[in-house]
Design a protein around this motif. Structure first.
Motif, PDB file in Angstrom:
ATOM      1  N   SER A   4       0.838  -1.208   0.000  1.00 22.74           N
ATOM      2  CA  SER A   4       0.000   0.000   0.000  1.00 22.74           C
ATOM      3  C   SER A   4       0.864   1.246   0.000  1.00 22.74           C
ATOM      4  O   SER A   4       1.899   1.300   0.666  1.00 22.74           O
ATOM      5  N   VAL A   5       0.429   2.251  -0.781  1.00 24.32           N
ATOM      6  CA  VAL A   5       1.163   3.508  -0.909  1.00 24.32           C
ATOM      7  C   VAL A   5       0.207   4.661  -0.616  1.00 24.32           C
ATOM      8  O   VAL A   5      -0.910   4.699  -1.145  1.00 24.32           O
ATOM      9  N   ALA A   6       0.646   5.592   0.212  1.00 26.61           N
ATOM     10  CA  ALA A   6      -0.133   6.799   0.498  1.00 26.61           C
ATOM     11  C   ALA A   6       0.530   7.985  -0.189  1.00 26.61           C
ATOM     12  O   ALA A   6       1.742   8.155  -0.107  1.00 26.61           O
ATOM     13  N   ILE A   7      -0.268   8.784  -0.868  1.00 25.97           N
ATOM     14  CA  ILE A   7       0.209   9.989  -1.528  1.00 25.97           C
ATOM     15  C   ILE A   7      -0.360  11.190  -0.777  1.00 25.97           C
ATOM     16  O   ILE A   7      -1.580  11.328  -0.653  1.00 25.97           O
ATOM     17  N   VAL A   8       0.516  12.046  -0.283  1.00 19.75           N
ATOM     18  CA  VAL A   8       0.082  13.248   0.436  1.00 19.75           C
ATOM     19  C   VAL A   8       0.315  14.443  -0.473  1.00 19.75           C
ATOM     20  O   VAL A   8       1.451  14.852  -0.708  1.00 19.75           O
ATOM     21  N   GLY A   9      -0.774  14.998  -1.003  1.00 23.03           N
ATOM     22  CA  GLY A   9      -0.700  16.112  -1.940  1.00 23.03           C
ATOM     23  C   GLY A   9      -1.220  15.691  -3.302  1.00 23.03           C
ATOM     24  O   GLY A   9      -0.668  14.798  -3.941  1.00 23.03           O
ATOM     25  N   ILE A  31      -4.917   8.628  -1.082  1.00 22.16           N
ATOM     26  CA  ILE A  31      -4.413   9.961  -1.427  1.00 22.16           C
ATOM     27  C   ILE A  31      -5.159  11.011  -0.620  1.00 22.16           C
ATOM     28  O   ILE A  31      -6.377  10.919  -0.416  1.00 22.16           O
ATOM     29  N   TYR A  32      -4.388  11.996  -0.141  1.00 20.11           N
ATOM     30  CA  TYR A  32      -4.978  13.066   0.683  1.00 20.11           C
ATOM     31  C   TYR A  32      -4.442  14.412   0.239  1.00 20.11           C
ATOM     32  O   TYR A  32      -3.268  14.542  -0.144  1.00 20.11           O
ATOM     33  N   ASP A  33      -5.291  15.412   0.289  1.00 22.79           N
ATOM     34  CA  ASP A  33      -4.887  16.797   0.079  1.00 22.79           C
ATOM     35  C   ASP A  33      -5.705  17.656   1.027  1.00 22.79           C
ATOM     36  O   ASP A  33      -6.902  17.406   1.226  1.00 22.79           O
ATOM     37  N   LYS A  34      -5.058  18.658   1.632  1.00 25.59           N
ATOM     38  CA  LYS A  34      -5.786  19.513   2.580  1.00 25.59           C
ATOM     39  C   LYS A  34      -6.896  20.296   1.900  1.00 25.59           C
ATOM     40  O   LYS A  34      -7.860  20.703   2.529  1.00 25.59           O
ATOM     41  N   ARG A  35      -6.745  20.503   0.588  1.00 24.16           N
ATOM     42  CA  ARG A  35      -7.821  21.097  -0.196  1.00 24.16           C
ATOM     43  C   ARG A  35      -8.855  20.021  -0.495  1.00 24.16           C
ATOM     44  O   ARG A  35      -8.519  18.857  -0.671  1.00 24.16           O
ATOM     45  N   LYS A  36     -10.080  20.377  -0.580  1.00 28.53           N
ATOM     46  CA  LYS A  36     -11.132  19.421  -0.897  1.00 28.53           C
ATOM     47  C   LYS A  36     -10.975  18.950  -2.328  1.00 28.53           C
ATOM     48  O   LYS A  36     -10.750  19.732  -3.242  1.00 28.53           O
ATOM     49  N   SER A  49      -9.015   3.510 -11.318  1.00 30.78           N
ATOM     50  CA  SER A  49      -8.678   2.322 -10.537  1.00 30.78           C
ATOM     51  C   SER A  49      -9.530   2.222  -9.276  1.00 30.78           C
ATOM     52  O   SER A  49      -9.724   3.210  -8.567  1.00 30.78           O
ATOM     53  N   THR A  50     -10.010   1.011  -9.011  1.00 30.58           N
ATOM     54  CA  THR A  50     -10.753   0.773  -7.766  1.00 30.58           C
ATOM     55  C   THR A  50      -9.793   0.664  -6.586  1.00 30.58           C
ATOM     56  O   THR A  50     -10.226   0.615  -5.439  1.00 30.58           O
ATOM     57  N   ARG A  51      -8.484   0.653  -6.871  1.00 26.88           N
ATOM     58  CA  ARG A  51      -7.488   0.542  -5.810  1.00 26.88           C
ATOM     59  C   ARG A  51      -7.194   1.879  -5.135  1.00 26.88           C
ATOM     60  O   ARG A  51      -6.455   1.943  -4.176  1.00 26.88           O
ATOM     61  N   ILE A  52      -7.741   2.973  -5.672  1.00 32.76           N
ATOM     62  CA  ILE A  52      -7.448   4.308  -5.160  1.00 32.76           C
ATOM     63  C   ILE A  52      -8.545   4.772  -4.209  1.00 32.76           C
ATOM     64  O   ILE A  52      -9.728   4.753  -4.560  1.00 32.76           O
ATOM     65  N   THR A  53      -8.144   5.212  -3.022  1.00 33.71           N
ATOM     66  CA  THR A  53      -9.082   5.754  -2.042  1.00 33.71           C
ATOM     67  C   THR A  53      -8.730   7.213  -1.753  1.00 33.71           C
ATOM     68  O   THR A  53      -7.593   7.506  -1.376  1.00 33.71           O
ATOM     69  N   THR A  54      -9.670   8.115  -1.951  1.00 33.76           N
ATOM     70  CA  THR A  54      -9.446   9.515  -1.580  1.00 33.76           C
ATOM     71  C   THR A  54      -9.831   9.677  -0.108  1.00 33.76           C
ATOM     72  O   THR A  54     -10.903   9.236   0.319  1.00 33.76           O
ATOM     73  N   CYS A  55      -8.938  10.304   0.662  1.00 35.24           N
ATOM     74  CA  CYS A  55      -9.111  10.368   2.115  1.00 35.24           C
ATOM     75  C   CYS A  55      -9.476  11.774   2.577  1.00 35.24           C
ATOM     76  O   CYS A  55      -9.036  12.761   1.994  1.00 35.24           O
ATOM     77  N   LYS A  56     -10.233  11.842   3.649  1.00 35.75           N
ATOM     78  CA  LYS A  56     -10.667  13.127   4.192  1.00 35.75           C
ATOM     79  C   LYS A  56      -9.698  13.671   5.243  1.00 35.75           C
ATOM     80  O   LYS A  56      -9.722  14.853   5.553  1.00 35.75           O
ATOM     81  N   THR A  57      -8.869  12.783   5.806  1.00 28.60           N
ATOM     82  CA  THR A  57      -7.895  13.232   6.810  1.00 28.60           C
ATOM     83  C   THR A  57      -6.518  12.656   6.489  1.00 28.60           C
ATOM     84  O   THR A  57      -6.386  11.613   5.825  1.00 28.60           O
ATOM     85  N   LEU A  58      -5.496  13.331   6.994  1.00 27.62           N
ATOM     86  CA  LEU A  58      -4.125  12.861   6.813  1.00 27.62           C
ATOM     87  C   LEU A  58      -3.923  11.522   7.509  1.00 27.62           C
ATOM     88  O   LEU A  58      -3.293  10.610   6.956  1.00 27.62           O
ATOM     89  N   ALA A  59      -4.471  11.385   8.692  1.00 27.80           N
ATOM     90  CA  ALA A  59      -4.313  10.144   9.456  1.00 27.80           C
ATOM     91  C   ALA A  59      -4.904   8.963   8.696  1.00 27.80           C
ATOM     92  O   ALA A  59      -4.292   7.885   8.622  1.00 27.80           O
ATOM     93  N   GLN A  60      -6.092   9.138   8.137  1.00 29.00           N
ATOM     94  CA  GLN A  60      -6.731   8.073   7.366  1.00 29.00           C
ATOM     95  C   GLN A  60      -5.858   7.647   6.200  1.00 29.00           C
ATOM     96  O   GLN A  60      -5.774   6.463   5.853  1.00 29.00           O
ATOM     97  N   CYS A  61      -5.184   8.617   5.605  1.00 27.81           N
ATOM     98  CA  CYS A  61      -4.370   8.349   4.420  1.00 27.81           C
ATOM     99  C   CYS A  61      -3.113   7.556   4.742  1.00 27.81           C
ATOM    100  O   CYS A  61      -2.771   6.607   4.023  1.00 27.81           O
ATOM    101  N   VAL A  62      -2.413   7.910   5.820  1.00 32.68           N
ATOM    102  CA  VAL A  62      -1.059   7.382   6.029  1.00 32.68           C
ATOM    103  C   VAL A  62      -0.937   6.297   7.087  1.00 32.68           C
ATOM    104  O   VAL A  62       0.081   5.592   7.120  1.00 32.68           O
ATOM    105  N   LYS A  63      -1.927   6.114   7.940  1.00 28.69           N
ATOM    106  CA  LYS A  63      -1.726   5.293   9.141  1.00 28.69           C
ATOM    107  C   LYS A  63      -1.427   3.819   8.832  1.00 28.69           C
ATOM    108  O   LYS A  63      -0.695   3.161   9.580  1.00 28.69           O
ATOM    109  N   ASN A  64      -1.962   3.273   7.742  1.00 28.54           N
ATOM    110  CA  ASN A  64      -1.744   1.859   7.432  1.00 28.54           C
ATOM    111  C   ASN A  64      -0.850   1.641   6.212  1.00 28.54           C
ATOM    112  O   ASN A  64      -0.654   0.501   5.783  1.00 28.54           O
TER     113      ASN A  64
END
Length: 295
Positions: A4-9, A31-36, A49-64
């Motif tokens: 699993s890979v998390a993209i911040v930005g 993937i997470y961005d502070k902008r909506k 891709s169904t493998r991509i999840t857009t996250c609402k928080t930084l923690a949700q994006c990177v924790k796992n």
């Protein structure tokens, strides 16, 4: 093993990496961005891709995530790295991809040993269709062998080049990026009121390629351009030399044109001693042929 890979930005490069890892390596991506996220980007990512999840928080994006890649403006990179480090699981890897390293590199050494830290610089932009024949620079932080192996596992088709000194990296980028951006921005500013489409229609090879350069640079994020020019302290000596040489050349043109040809010949001789400038001329026409779809 990376799963699993998390993209911040979610800027251009963040979105490019998101799509790359989901399609080329079949990782699960968050993937997470502070902008909506815009509805278009959100839908586009889900369609690709169904493998991509857009996250609402930084923690949700990177924790796992096994790997977290920071794709934010250079000025924000240190603070985002520090935030991510407190949220990531032990054994995970945090990656920064900035084009100016010196100040950021200092903060990387303070990241807990429970995390692997990578400092890389992809030498391609988000316009790349694939990474065949591309280069990725890597600056070792703790364990060069381990870090290089990890980078190669993520970017299998790209050549990984190790730059062992962070200041040397920035000095190289002062020339490779800083000077090119500076020269082309000045050209764009100078020609801002000209009819560029008409000039392209009338021009030969040289002007056409030059406009491609400065117009493509203008598509980059303004924050990135500003950082390449203002945040790389190794660039300033080159800019001073450039402006000094520019003034000398202007003086030759306006006041001492009798020596202008001699100066041009001296410049050509200096470069002829270092490389085959004739081959560069031939390559220029080869590029034009490829752009025009010619064989």
């Amino acid at each position: 093993m990376v799963k699993s890979v998390a993209i911040v930005g979610a800027g251009k490069m963040g979105l490019w990496l998101c799509n790359y890892f989901s399609t080329m390596n079949n990782y699960n991506i968050s993937i997470y961005d502070k902008r909506k996220f815009s509805a278009k980007i959100d839908l586009d990512l889900k369609v690709k891709s169904t493998r991509i999840t857009t996250c609402k928080t930084l923690a949700q994006c990177v924790k796992n995530a096994d790997v977290v890649i920071i794709c934010v403006p250079i000025k924000s990179t240190v603070s985002v790295i520090n935030k991510c480090a407190t949220l990531m699981k032990k054994g995970a890897c945090i990656v920064e991809i900035t084009s100016v390293k010196t100040e950021i590199f200092k903060s990387l050494s303070r990241i807990p040993d429970s995390l692997t830290v990578l400092s890389i610089h992809p030498m391609f932009g988000p316009g790349a269709k694939n990474i065949c024949n591309t280069k990725i620079l890597m600056i070792p932080i703790r364990n060069e062998t381990k870090e290089q192996k990890l980078v190669k596992s993520m970017f299998k088709e790209s050549k990984v080049i190790v730059i062992k000194d962070v200041k040397y990296h920035d000095r190289l980028m002062a020339v490779i990026l800083g000077m090119v951006y500076y020269v082309n921005l000045l050209l764009a500013m100078t020609l801002g009121n000209e009819n560029i489409p008409l000039l392209k229609t009338l021009s030969g090879t040289t002007f056409y390629l030059q406009t491609l350069l400065f117009e493509s640079i203008l598509t980059d994020n303004s924050s990135l351009i500003a950082s390449i020019l203002a945040d790389n302290k190794e660039l300033l000596p080159y800019l001073k030399k450039y402006n000094t040489e520019s003034a000398k050349l202007l003086n030759l043109i306006t006041k001492d044109n009798g020596n202008l040809e001699k100066r041009i010949k001296r410049i050509r001789k200096n470069y002829s001693n270092k490389k085959n400038i004739n081959s560069s001329y031939e390559k220029m026409y080869s590029i034009i042929s490829m752009l025009n779809g010619q064989k």
